[in-house]
Scaffold this motif. Structure first.
Motif, short mmCIF file in Angstrom:
data_model
loop_
_atom_site.label_atom_id
_atom_site.label_comp_id
_atom_site.label_asym_id
_atom_site.label_seq_id
_atom_site.Cartn_x
_atom_site.Cartn_y
_atom_site.Cartn_z
N ASN A 1 -6.40 -3.11 9.35
CA ASN A 1 -7.70 -3.31 8.71
C ASN A 1 -7.59 -3.88 7.30
O ASN A 1 -8.45 -4.63 6.88
CB ASN A 1 -8.50 -2.01 8.68
N LEU A 2 -6.55 -3.49 6.56
CA LEU A 2 -6.41 -3.96 5.19
C LEU A 2 -5.46 -5.16 5.09
O LEU A 2 -5.44 -5.86 4.09
CB LEU A 2 -5.94 -2.82 4.29
N GLY A 3 -4.69 -5.41 6.14
CA GLY A 3 -3.79 -6.56 6.15
C GLY A 3 -2.55 -6.39 5.29
O GLY A 3 -1.98 -7.37 4.80
N LEU A 4 -2.09 -5.15 5.13
CA LEU A 4 -0.91 -4.91 4.31
C LEU A 4 0.36 -5.37 5.02
O LEU A 4 0.41 -5.44 6.25
CB LEU A 4 -0.80 -3.43 3.95
N HIS A 5 1.37 -5.67 4.23
CA HIS A 5 2.69 -6.06 4.73
C HIS A 5 3.68 -4.90 4.66
O HIS A 5 4.56 -4.77 5.50
CB HIS A 5 3.22 -7.25 3.92
N ARG A 6 3.52 -4.04 3.63
CA ARG A 6 4.48 -2.96 3.38
C ARG A 6 3.72 -1.75 2.89
O ARG A 6 2.83 -1.86 2.03
CB ARG A 6 5.47 -3.41 2.32
N ILE A 7 4.05 -0.59 3.45
CA ILE A 7 3.43 0.67 3.03
C ILE A 7 4.53 1.64 2.66
O ILE A 7 5.50 1.81 3.41
CB ILE A 7 2.52 1.25 4.13
N VAL A 8 4.38 2.28 1.52
CA VAL A 8 5.35 3.25 1.03
C VAL A 8 4.72 4.65 1.03
O VAL A 8 3.51 4.80 1.13
CB VAL A 8 5.85 2.90 -0.39
N ALA A 9 5.58 5.62 0.89
CA ALA A 9 5.18 7.01 0.67
C ALA A 9 6.30 7.64 -0.12
O ALA A 9 7.46 7.23 -0.01
CB ALA A 9 4.97 7.74 1.99
N SER A 10 5.98 8.62 -0.93
CA SER A 10 7.02 9.28 -1.72
C SER A 10 6.75 10.77 -1.79
O SER A 10 5.64 11.23 -1.56
CB SER A 10 7.08 8.68 -3.13
N CYS A 11 7.82 11.49 -2.11
CA CYS A 11 7.68 12.94 -2.26
C CYS A 11 8.84 13.47 -3.10
O CYS A 11 9.84 12.80 -3.31
CB CYS A 11 7.66 13.63 -0.90
N ASP A 12 8.67 14.69 -3.56
CA ASP A 12 9.75 15.40 -4.23
C ASP A 12 10.88 15.55 -3.22
O ASP A 12 10.65 15.88 -2.05
CB ASP A 12 9.24 16.77 -4.70
N ALA A 13 12.09 15.30 -3.65
CA ALA A 13 13.24 15.34 -2.74
C ALA A 13 13.44 16.72 -2.10
O ALA A 13 13.99 16.81 -1.00
CB ALA A 13 14.51 14.92 -3.48
N GLY B 1 0.82 -1.20 0.00
CA GLY B 1 0.00 0.00 0.00
C GLY B 1 0.86 1.25 0.00
O GLY B 1 2.09 1.18 0.06
N GLU B 2 0.18 2.39 -0.08
CA GLU B 2 0.86 3.68 -0.09
C GLU B 2 0.01 4.68 0.67
O GLU B 2 -1.21 4.63 0.59
CB GLU B 2 1.07 4.16 -1.53
N ILE B 3 0.66 5.56 1.41
CA ILE B 3 -0.06 6.64 2.07
C ILE B 3 0.37 7.98 1.49
O ILE B 3 1.43 8.10 0.88
CB ILE B 3 0.16 6.64 3.60
N GLY B 4 -0.47 8.98 1.73
CA GLY B 4 -0.17 10.34 1.32
C GLY B 4 -1.02 11.31 2.13
O GLY B 4 -1.93 10.91 2.85
N TYR B 5 -0.74 12.60 1.97
CA TYR B 5 -1.43 13.63 2.74
C TYR B 5 -1.28 14.97 2.02
O TYR B 5 -0.27 15.25 1.37
CB TYR B 5 -0.84 13.73 4.16
N ILE B 6 -2.31 15.78 2.13
CA ILE B 6 -2.30 17.14 1.59
C ILE B 6 -3.09 18.00 2.58
O ILE B 6 -4.22 17.65 2.94
CB ILE B 6 -2.96 17.23 0.20
N PHE B 7 -2.52 19.12 2.98
CA PHE B 7 -3.19 20.02 3.91
C PHE B 7 -3.19 21.44 3.39
O PHE B 7 -2.33 21.82 2.58
CB PHE B 7 -2.50 19.96 5.28
N HIS B 8 -4.15 22.22 3.87
CA HIS B 8 -4.18 23.64 3.54
C HIS B 8 -2.97 24.30 4.21
O HIS B 8 -2.66 23.99 5.36
CB HIS B 8 -5.49 24.27 4.03
N VAL C 1 11.65 7.90 -1.82
CA VAL C 1 10.67 6.86 -1.50
C VAL C 1 10.99 6.32 -0.12
O VAL C 1 12.13 5.94 0.16
CB VAL C 1 10.68 5.72 -2.55
N TYR C 2 9.98 6.32 0.72
CA TYR C 2 10.08 5.80 2.09
C TYR C 2 9.19 4.58 2.21
O TYR C 2 8.22 4.43 1.46
CB TYR C 2 9.62 6.86 3.09
N ALA C 3 9.48 3.73 3.20
CA ALA C 3 8.64 2.54 3.43
C ALA C 3 8.74 2.11 4.88
O ALA C 3 9.68 2.46 5.59
CB ALA C 3 9.06 1.39 2.52
#
Length: 187
Positions: free
Chosen positions: A128-140, A98-105, A175-177
């Protein structure tokens, strides 16, 4: 894969309330989707009100990912106002990714809300989803974003240099995990 369990909404944290988006959230969503400084590090440009309507329709269509490829976007409220969103993407069922992300005002930057909301998304992904690995990425160059990932206990796995032309220039991506057992050990 284990049992997939849709959570009960709303989800409360110490300061926030996370819930599925509704059509009544258009003005709040547009308040950040229309800002050039918010989309600076995102694909696409600032949205028109009509484009925000299309974006909101996608967000309201999924209240829990039922299959690989679906994205859960939850509105993040603080003191009764929607101030941002957090995302959980089900990337791959077989490999439990899976992957997570976020955007705020921008009015709410620097207060730890992205970290607080993303902790919920990690929990939903693993428990809840039973994931093994979650990543997130962003502009360096988006230091605020990668610092959130590090506060979540994620580790930097990759630094892609000049991997693509992004908004007219060569872009760099971090890329983070975090693995399920790492997440459980850090709680």
């Amino acid at each position: 894969m284990g049992t997939v369990t849709k959570p009960a909404y709303p989800i409360r944290t110490e300061r926030l309330l996370l819930r599925p988006f509704t059509h009544a959230d258009h003005a709040a969503l547009h308040s950040w989707q229309s800002l050039p400084e918010v989309v600076r590090y995102l694909y696409g440009e600032a949205k028109t009100p009509e484009e925000t309507t299309e974006s909101l329709a996608l967000k309201t269509a999924v209240t829990w990912p039922a299959k690989e490829g679906e994205h859960l976007s939850l509105a993040v409220e603080h003191d009764g106002r929607v101030i941002g969103e957090t995302v959980l993407k089900w990337l791959n069922e077989e490999h439990r990714q899976g992957e997570i992300g976020y955007i705020f005002h921008p009015d709410h930057y620097g207060r730890g809300y992205a970290t607080e909301a993303s902790r919920v998304m990690l929990r939903l992904g693993f428990e809840n989803l039973g994931l093994h690995r979650i990543v997130a990425s962003c502009d360096a160059s988006n230091g605020a974003s990668w610092r959130v990932m590090e506060r979540l206990g994620m580790r930097r796995e990759a630094h892609f240099r000049h991997a693509e032309v992004f908004k007219g220039a060569w872009g760099e991506e971090f890329v983070y995990a975090i693995l399920e057992d790492e997440w459980r050990a850090s709680r």
